[in-house]
Design a protein around this motif. Sequence first.
Motif, short mmCIF file in Angstrom:
data_model
loop_
_atom_site.label_atom_id
_atom_site.label_comp_id
_atom_site.label_asym_id
_atom_site.label_seq_id
_atom_site.Cartn_x
_atom_site.Cartn_y
_atom_site.Cartn_z
N SER A 6 0.84 -1.20 0.00
CA SER A 6 0.00 0.00 0.00
C SER A 6 0.87 1.25 0.00
O SER A 6 2.10 1.16 0.09
N TYR A 7 0.23 2.39 -0.09
CA TYR A 7 0.96 3.65 -0.11
C TYR A 7 1.64 3.91 1.23
O TYR A 7 1.30 3.29 2.25
N PRO A 8 2.58 4.85 1.27
CA PRO A 8 3.34 5.11 2.50
C PRO A 8 2.50 5.73 3.61
O PRO A 8 1.43 6.30 3.38
N GLU A 9 3.03 5.62 4.81
CA GLU A 9 2.41 6.24 5.97
C GLU A 9 2.62 7.75 5.93
O GLU A 9 3.48 8.26 5.23
N LEU A 10 1.82 8.45 6.73
CA LEU A 10 1.96 9.91 6.82
C LEU A 10 1.26 10.40 8.08
O LEU A 10 0.15 9.93 8.40
N PHE A 11 1.92 11.32 8.79
CA PHE A 11 1.37 11.94 10.00
C PHE A 11 0.90 10.91 11.03
O PHE A 11 -0.13 11.08 11.68
N GLY A 12 1.65 9.82 11.15
CA GLY A 12 1.33 8.80 12.16
C GLY A 12 0.27 7.81 11.75
O GLY A 12 -0.12 6.95 12.54
N VAL A 13 -0.20 7.90 10.51
CA VAL A 13 -1.21 6.98 9.99
C VAL A 13 -0.52 5.98 9.07
O VAL A 13 0.31 6.35 8.24
N ALA A 14 -0.86 4.71 9.19
CA ALA A 14 -0.11 3.64 8.52
C ALA A 14 -0.21 3.64 7.01
O ALA A 14 0.59 2.99 6.34
N ASP A 15 -1.16 4.35 6.45
CA ASP A 15 -1.28 4.50 5.00
C ASP A 15 -2.01 5.80 4.75
O ASP A 15 -3.08 6.04 5.33
N ASN A 16 -1.48 6.65 3.88
CA ASN A 16 -2.13 7.94 3.64
C ASN A 16 -3.24 7.85 2.60
O ASN A 16 -3.77 8.87 2.17
N ASN A 17 -3.64 6.64 2.27
CA ASN A 17 -4.78 6.40 1.40
C ASN A 17 -5.83 5.62 2.17
O ASN A 17 -5.52 4.64 2.86
N ILE A 224 -10.14 2.97 17.25
CA ILE A 224 -9.64 2.03 16.26
C ILE A 224 -8.12 2.22 16.09
O ILE A 224 -7.35 1.24 16.00
N HIS A 225 -7.68 3.47 16.06
CA HIS A 225 -6.25 3.76 15.89
C HIS A 225 -5.43 3.10 17.00
O HIS A 225 -4.38 2.51 16.74
N ALA A 226 -5.91 3.20 18.23
CA ALA A 226 -5.20 2.59 19.36
C ALA A 226 -5.18 1.07 19.21
O ALA A 226 -4.18 0.42 19.56
N ALA A 227 -6.26 0.50 18.69
CA ALA A 227 -6.35 -0.96 18.56
C ALA A 227 -5.42 -1.50 17.47
O ALA A 227 -4.96 -2.64 17.56
N VAL A 228 -5.14 -0.72 16.43
CA VAL A 228 -4.38 -1.23 15.29
C VAL A 228 -2.94 -0.72 15.26
O VAL A 228 -2.16 -1.17 14.41
N SER A 229 -2.59 0.19 16.12
CA SER A 229 -1.23 0.74 16.12
C SER A 229 -0.31 -0.11 16.98
O SER A 229 -0.75 -0.76 17.93
#
Length: 230
Positions: A6-17, A224-229
Amino acid sequence: MLTLYSYPELFGVADNNGYGLKVFAFLKLTGVPFVHEHIFDASAAPRGQLPYIVDDGETIGDSETIIAHLIRNYRLTIDAALSPAERMTDHLVTRMLDDLYWVMSYSRWKDERYFPAFRDGFMAQHSRVDAAGLDKAREYNGQRYYFQGIGRYAPDAAYARGLADLKVLADLIPAKGYVHGAKPTSIDAGIYGFIANIHFFPIETPLKAFVTAHSNLVRHCEDIHAAVSG
């Protein structure tokens, strides 16, 4: 082991898409082990689109097709308890997120007010990409927006579409828990994919202002972010 491209991460999110992040979150929520490979060039992907997975030698593209494959092949029960009406809701929300995608993408690449912040943030995190490369991507995306239709809208009219989509999500998501109860299902992964790409980005678009003003959207996204990070 299964590999997600997938596309790269950005701003702490695992994929910017939003679509790649949707699949990433689904894999994390269901506990399916995988390797995550970030790529910039989607030309080798099925239909030239990310994300895609390679699972036991089989290459599968399209986020919905990927999730259906994972549920079937790994016998996942994340959606097993859903009623027919709930599955219909999921279908409608999934299609609505397709509309939100275009407005969110428009805010990053087409709107002159926000593109510089997106460009600078991307280059700061990904040294392989320079301004010339992003300008080329911007030109390509501008053509996509024109032929899809969103590129023919004035900014206020474009954002009105996205804000209407977000209003539906704000009315759907409860103050506590998830769309269908106390535990997340696949539609929660899908919603997270898009809301996280608005909420965690320090770019003050009208979409971000709407999300910030709705505590249930923020709470759902951050849970959700806490659960998947990590």
